[in-house]
Design an enzyme around this catalytic site. Structure first.
Site, PDB file in Angstrom:
ATOM      1  N   THR A  30       0.809  -1.224   0.000  1.00  0.00           N
ATOM      2  CA  THR A  30       0.000   0.000   0.000  1.00  0.00           C
ATOM      3  C   THR A  30       0.839   1.269   0.000  1.00  0.00           C
ATOM      4  O   THR A  30       0.324   2.352  -0.297  1.00  0.00           O
ATOM      5  CB  THR A  30      -0.929   0.038   1.231  1.00  0.00           C
ATOM      6  OG1 THR A  30      -0.134   0.063   2.426  1.00  0.00           O
ATOM      7  CG2 THR A  30      -1.857  -1.170   1.250  1.00  0.00           C
ATOM      8  N   CYS A  34       2.115   2.810   9.461  1.00  0.00           N
ATOM      9  CA  CYS A  34       1.118   2.894  10.543  1.00  0.00           C
ATOM     10  C   CYS A  34       1.802   2.771  11.894  1.00  0.00           C
ATOM     11  O   CYS A  34       2.947   2.345  12.002  1.00  0.00           O
ATOM     12  CB  CYS A  34       0.094   1.759  10.425  1.00  0.00           C
ATOM     13  SG  CYS A  34      -0.772   1.653   8.846  1.00  0.00           S
ATOM     14  N   CYS A  38      -2.656   0.320  14.913  1.00  0.00           N
ATOM     15  CA  CYS A  38      -3.602   0.660  13.848  1.00  0.00           C
ATOM     16  C   CYS A  38      -4.747  -0.356  13.804  1.00  0.00           C
ATOM     17  O   CYS A  38      -4.513  -1.570  13.843  1.00  0.00           O
ATOM     18  CB  CYS A  38      -2.893   0.699  12.498  1.00  0.00           C
ATOM     19  SG  CYS A  38      -3.954   1.251  11.136  1.00  0.00           S
ATOM     20  N   ARG A  41      -6.819  -4.456   9.525  1.00  0.00           N
ATOM     21  CA  ARG A  41      -6.343  -5.832   9.595  1.00  0.00           C
ATOM     22  C   ARG A  41      -4.827  -5.871   9.386  1.00  0.00           C
ATOM     23  O   ARG A  41      -4.307  -5.247   8.461  1.00  0.00           O
ATOM     24  CB  ARG A  41      -7.021  -6.676   8.513  1.00  0.00           C
ATOM     25  CG  ARG A  41      -6.543  -8.131   8.470  1.00  0.00           C
ATOM     26  CD  ARG A  41      -7.209  -8.892   7.354  1.00  0.00           C
ATOM     27  NE  ARG A  41      -8.654  -8.976   7.559  1.00  0.00           N
ATOM     28  CZ  ARG A  41      -9.473  -9.575   6.699  1.00  0.00           C
ATOM     29  NH1 ARG A  41      -9.000 -10.101   5.576  1.00  0.00           N
ATOM     30  NH2 ARG A  41     -10.768  -9.628   6.951  1.00  0.00           N
ATOM     31  N   ARG A  63       3.902   6.855   3.066  1.00  0.00           N
ATOM     32  CA  ARG A  63       3.122   7.988   3.572  1.00  0.00           C
ATOM     33  C   ARG A  63       2.314   7.554   4.792  1.00  0.00           C
ATOM     34  O   ARG A  63       2.037   6.362   4.991  1.00  0.00           O
ATOM     35  CB  ARG A  63       2.195   8.532   2.489  1.00  0.00           C
ATOM     36  CG  ARG A  63       1.136   7.563   1.995  1.00  0.00           C
ATOM     37  CD  ARG A  63       0.324   8.180   0.870  1.00  0.00           C
ATOM     38  NE  ARG A  63      -0.776   7.326   0.457  1.00  0.00           N
ATOM     39  CZ  ARG A  63      -0.680   6.353  -0.427  1.00  0.00           C
ATOM     40  NH1 ARG A  63       0.490   6.111  -1.012  1.00  0.00           N
ATOM     41  NH2 ARG A  63      -1.730   5.621  -0.751  1.00  0.00           N
ATOM     42  N   CYS A  65      -0.563   6.731   7.452  1.00  0.00           N
ATOM     43  CA  CYS A  65      -1.920   6.193   7.423  1.00  0.00           C
ATOM     44  C   CYS A  65      -2.907   7.279   7.850  1.00  0.00           C
ATOM     45  O   CYS A  65      -2.694   7.979   8.838  1.00  0.00           O
ATOM     46  CB  CYS A  65      -2.004   5.002   8.380  1.00  0.00           C
ATOM     47  SG  CYS A  65      -3.659   4.326   8.607  1.00  0.00           S
ATOM     48  N   CYS A  68      -4.857   5.797  11.480  1.00  0.00           N
ATOM     49  CA  CYS A  68      -4.220   5.754  12.810  1.00  0.00           C
ATOM     50  C   CYS A  68      -3.297   6.937  13.063  1.00  0.00           C
ATOM     51  O   CYS A  68      -2.845   7.138  14.190  1.00  0.00           O
ATOM     52  CB  CYS A  68      -3.457   4.451  13.003  1.00  0.00           C
ATOM     53  SG  CYS A  68      -1.942   4.308  12.020  1.00  0.00           S
ATOM     54  N   ASP A 442      17.172  13.304  50.225  1.00  0.00           N
ATOM     55  CA  ASP A 442      15.975  14.138  50.300  1.00  0.00           C
ATOM     56  C   ASP A 442      15.149  13.742  51.532  1.00  0.00           C
ATOM     57  O   ASP A 442      14.867  12.556  51.748  1.00  0.00           O
ATOM     58  CB  ASP A 442      15.144  13.963  49.025  1.00  0.00           C
ATOM     59  CG  ASP A 442      13.913  14.834  49.017  1.00  0.00           C
ATOM     60  OD1 ASP A 442      14.037  16.029  48.699  1.00  0.00           O
ATOM     61  OD2 ASP A 442      12.817  14.316  49.331  1.00  0.00           O
TER      62      ASP A 442
END
Length: 499
Positions: A30, A34, A38, A41, A63, A65, A68, A442
């Protein structure tokens, strides 16, 4: 972590949000990357590549998503825990050093040549400093596109792009959408355009769960310097000194995020302001690891179970924090507020708060260079320490910034007359973000140790604390929550008498 394919793929299969920010998942079929959580699936393993950063994925042509939004995930806690040069560089890039000073300036801060630094960054995170800064600019641009009505030319300038064309090309490459489409899509999703005055922006700062914000916000509110910090309408508010002007931030905690309202003189400071707010609230911590390790100690287990996900109340300015810690040597939180407030009133830069009572930016080291001892109404020995630290910071004998070397900074601080281990450890913990800093002397730590059955003597407690490493700063925060003290109250008391 991104090099452990099986572990990363299991995280993606389970949609485990705990790993958001640790790595990104790029899908070859694709061309999209992501976050691990995400909701789509999970892709087949043979179609997946894992990268350490969004910048590395973008460099390979992937690039973000649209569903998400991996560019809006929390930052990697790895850069907070590590003290090596790559982690220091990542912290400086996040603070905007490349945009202000270029890669040459970044390398100079770290004591490396530009070529050496680029080689290290490429090998470690898969992208050079320019690519990492470019990814940050694209994220800043996206925030401004989606949450303001600024013209796109102003957005490009504010995000640090050198031209409208570069801005348009980068937005398209990273999001596969034009700036106009991004803004239209944001309006459709949220129903209304952004509200607010000129120079303001509202956004959500993502948080890793669990998030026990009461101790964090209670501490910041209880120690707030009058005129510089305040609690108002359920939010902690404070002023900011930034490269191109001043700012005011209002931070309102929620279980899974922090609402951040920023008013800026110049939107070029937006990315730096966001980074400093995240650093102030320690939002890129790894709470799961802290809970697992500290919860294994039977003395701490009840404290951890009661409020898992403690964060360290940090700072937006390391030098400011160091000076305030010196002021606070052996006095109460209320007294520190009073002394620091007088200092801010006398030397801090004035500003106008359109919605609250803030009036000053805490004075810079340069503004304190010629301080009149009359404004230091505390013992002479502490006056000398304060003036010595101001001088050391001004002359570069002490270097405190997001990319400083923690061990070197400790040695430099200890060389200042009047600064000892307690002061150094508190500065390392809250100013520098060293997760293993442990102010064992302390009084609050020792009192809390006695309450939970731990050794209440520094040497014995130090020996016991070896099992908590590298999370002793978080153990300190958990111990402080065992005390009946205003730093643990959120919302804070409605009225308070200043001492």
């Amino acid at each position: 972590m991104h090099e452990d394919f099986d572990r990363c793929y299991r995280a993606v299969q389970s949609k485990d949000a705990r790993f958001d920010g640790w790595f990104v998942t790029a899908v070859l079929t694709t061309g999209i990357y992501c976050r691990p959580s995400c909701p789509v699936r999970p892709p087949f393993a043979e179609n997946v590549r894992f990268y350490a950063t969004a910048a590395a994925a973008q460099r390979e042509g992937f690039r973000a998503c649209k569903r998400c939004r991996p560019d809006a995930s929390p930052g990697s806690p790895e850069w907070n825990v590590r003290s090596d040069v790559v982690a220091r560089a990542m912290r400086l890039i996040s603070d905007g050093t490349v945009d202000r000073e270029g890669v040459t300036g970044l390398a100079a801060h770290l004591g490396y040549t530009t070529r050496q630094l680029e080689r290290l960054m490429q090998a470690e995170v898969g992208a050079n400093p320019l690519a990492l800064a470019r990814a940050q600019r694209s994220h800043t641009a996206r925030v401004l596109i989606e949450t303001t009505d600024l013209p796109f030319g102003d957005v490009a300038f504010a995000a640090g792009f050198s031209s409208i064309r570069q801005f348009n090309d980068t937005v398209r490459a990273v999001t596969a959408m034009t700036p106009t489409d991004l803004r239209r899509r944001a309006r459709a999703r949220y129903g209304v355009g952004p509200a607010g005055r000129s120079g303001s922006v509202t956004l959500r700062l993502p948080v890793r769960a669990p998030f026990a914000y009461e101790g964090l916000f209670g501490h910041l509110a209880a120690s707030g310097v009058p005129g510089v910090e305040e609690f108002r309408d359920g939010a902690y508010r404070r002023t900011l000194r930034l490269a191109s002007g001043h700012g005011i931030v209002s931070l309102t905690p929620q279980p899974d995020h922090v609402r951040c309202d920023l008013i800026l003189d110049d939107f070029r400071d937006l990315a730096t302001a966001i980074s400093r707010c995240r650093r102030l609230l320690d939002l890129d911590a790894d709470p799961e690891a802290v809970v697992a390790d500290l919860g294994a100690d039977p003395h701490l287990k009840a404290l951890v179970d009661k409020a898992p996900g403690q964060r360290i109340p940090r700072t937006v300015d390391e030098s400011e924090l160091a000076l305030r810690v010196v002021i606070g040597q052996q006095i109460s939180v209320k007294a520190v507020r009073t002394h620091a407030g007088r200092l801010a009133e006398a030397y801090g830069s004035p500003l106008t708060d359109p919605v609250g009572g803030l009036s000053r930016v805490f004075p810079s080291v340069a503004q304190l260079a010629d301080i009149d001892p009359a404004h230091l109404a505390f013992p002479k020995s502490r006056q000398r320490t304060f003036v010595a630290l101001v001088r050391a910071l001004a002359e570069g004998d002490v270097v405190l910034d997001p990319g400083c070397d923690w061990d070197r900074a400790r040695a430099q601080l200890l060389a200042v007359p009047g600064i000892g281990p307690w002061t150094t450890d508190v500065i390392a913990m809250r100013g520098l973000g060293d997760p293993d800093a442990f102010p064992v002397t302390d009084l609050g730590v020792l009192a809390a140790a006695k309450i939970v059955g731990l050794p209440a003597e520094p040497k014995a407690l130090t020996a016991h604390s070896a099992a908590w490493r590298p999370w002793r700063a978080y153990a300190t925060q958990h111990l402080w929550t065992a005390l009946e003290h205003e730093v643990n109250e959120w919302p804070p008391r409605a009225t308070r008498k200043e001492s």
